[in-house]
Design an enzyme around this catalytic site. Structure first.
Site, PDB file in Angstrom:
ATOM      1  N   CYS A  86       0.859  -1.185   0.000  1.00 20.71           N
ATOM      2  CA  CYS A  86       0.000   0.000   0.000  1.00 20.71           C
ATOM      3  C   CYS A  86       0.898   1.237   0.000  1.00 20.71           C
ATOM      4  O   CYS A  86       1.674   1.432   0.943  1.00 20.71           O
ATOM      5  CB  CYS A  86      -0.913  -0.010   1.221  1.00 20.71           C
ATOM      6  SG  CYS A  86      -2.007   1.402   1.251  1.00 20.71           S
ATOM      7  N   CYS A 236      -3.444   6.710  -4.990  1.00 17.68           N
ATOM      8  CA  CYS A 236      -3.110   5.292  -4.826  1.00 17.68           C
ATOM      9  C   CYS A 236      -1.659   5.012  -5.253  1.00 17.68           C
ATOM     10  O   CYS A 236      -1.340   5.029  -6.446  1.00 17.68           O
ATOM     11  CB  CYS A 236      -4.065   4.398  -5.621  1.00 17.68           C
ATOM     12  SG  CYS A 236      -3.841   2.634  -5.235  1.00 17.68           S
TER      13      CYS A 236
HETATM   14  O1  PYC Z   1      -1.903   3.662  -1.960  1.00 16.52           O
HETATM   15  O2  PYC Z   1      -1.340   1.705  -2.745  1.00 16.52           O
HETATM   16  C1  PYC Z   1      -2.129   2.466  -2.222  1.00 16.52           C
HETATM   17  C2  PYC Z   1      -3.456   1.940  -1.830  1.00 16.52           C
HETATM   18  C3  PYC Z   1      -3.945   0.693  -2.047  1.00 16.52           C
HETATM   19  C4  PYC Z   1      -5.236   0.671  -1.504  1.00 16.52           C
HETATM   20  C5  PYC Z   1      -5.492   1.908  -0.972  1.00 16.52           C
HETATM   21  N1  PYC Z   1      -4.389   2.674  -1.181  1.00 16.52           N
END
Ligand code: PYC
Length: 312
Positions: A86, A236
């Site tokens: 993550c 993300c």
């Molecule tokens: O930032 O990799 C990330 C992530 C995965 C799920 C929520 N955030």
């Protein structure tokens, strides 16, 4: 009693469990992650859903690393699944480790179930994550999504598996979050219905839609659907890593060139990459900011009927 520190990274919440988690034994983190997923679902889910957690929260359970050069090991999870890596969580974890005095400004290694990542803490809030090697697995996969029509995307890996759609079926705007979520769920259902997978059977549990940036400095704006059907408030980190591998493969971004990736809510990451060791592989860098929001002791009363979280 569980000791936790909460933070948000560009709007996306992380809960780091410092003490009180289940004993997952020793051995590779990938095996300990499987144990968390199969034997402790009630534990991890309850920490990130109401009434103990909050929507979109990702948990980070600290564990002993197998590699002594790492400052800690960590296993990430959301309400639906234990996830490989993550990015926003790692930025939040670095800010948390700085907050509790475990790391200082500089570069540190963290072990995850999918490999070792590096964090560079520039100040107590600003962190660059050098992620594991990321790559595109398949380009231009066509789906016929019921009620939506043809959706074309790439399958790529950035620590989790992503289906990345360059031309979002609907504009990536905050006013479209509900529609984007519904379409994302349909895309994921179509992927599962057709048995489409990442390499070696990797489960594609994150869907990303891209649209034009809304600011001058932005490259594009994204919407990321996570396994628990919440959307990522940040761009993300693992999804940005997977996307960078697609931009690199299509020669749309050169090694070392930096872009600013906007999230659905208008926060963002600065992204770049270096070439990796395998053909098509890249090493992504993700820079963002995290802020501590809470230090807490979580008290779970065994007679509380909602101690495993609200389940609808
Ligand atoms: O930032 O990799 C990330 C992530 C995965 C799920 C929520 N955030």
């Amino acid at each position: 009693m569980l000791k936790v520190v909460d933070s948000h990274t560009e709007g996306e919440p992380t809960r780091v469990v410092l003490e009180g988690g289940p004993d997952l034994g020793s051995g590779p983190l990938s095996e300990r992650a499987k144990r968390l997923a199969t034997e402790h679902k009630d534990f991890y889910r309850s920490l990130v859903v109401e009434p103990y957690g909050q929507e979109a929260m990702v948990g980070a359970l600290l564990v002993e690393p197998t590699d002594p050069s790492c400052v800690t090991g960590v296993i990430y999870f959301d309400a639906a699944a234990v996830i490989g890596m993550c990015g926003h969580g790692t930025i939040g974890l670095a800010a948390t480790l700085a907050h509790i005095g475990k790391i200082d400004v500089g570069t540190h290694k963290i072990e995850t179930p999918v490999g070792i990542v590096e964090v560079t803490l520039t100040d107590k809030n600003t962190v660059t994550v050098q992620n594991i090697e990321s790559y595109r697995f398949k380009k231009g996969v066509e789906l016929d999504v019921e009620g939506v029509g043809k959706v074309v995307g790439d399958i790529a890996y950035g620590g989790n598996w992503f289906f990345i759609v360059d031309d979002s079926p609907t504009p990536v705007l905050p006013s479209n979050i509900r529609t984007l979520t519904e379409i994302g769920i349909k895309v994921r259902e179509t992927i599962y219905a057709h048995g489409i997978e990442g390499e070696n059977g990797g489960i594609i549990d994150h869907i990303v839609f891209y649209g034009p940036a809304l600011t001058d400095k932005g490259h594009t704006r994204n919407f990321v659907l996570c396994p628990d059907d919440a959307y990522d408030r940040s761009p993300c980190g693992t999804g940005s890593s997977a996307r960078l591998s697609c931009l690199a493969a299509d020669q749309r971004l050169a090694p070392g060139e930096a872009i600013y990736q906007e999230s659905t809510i208008g926060s963002g990451y600065t992204l770049s990459y270096q070439l990796g060791s395998k053909p098509g592989g890249i090493i992504p860098s993700i820079t963002g900011q995290a802020f501590i929001t809470r230090e807490a002791n979580i008290v779970v009363n065994p007679t509380d009927p909602l101690r495993h979280g609200v389940q609808l």
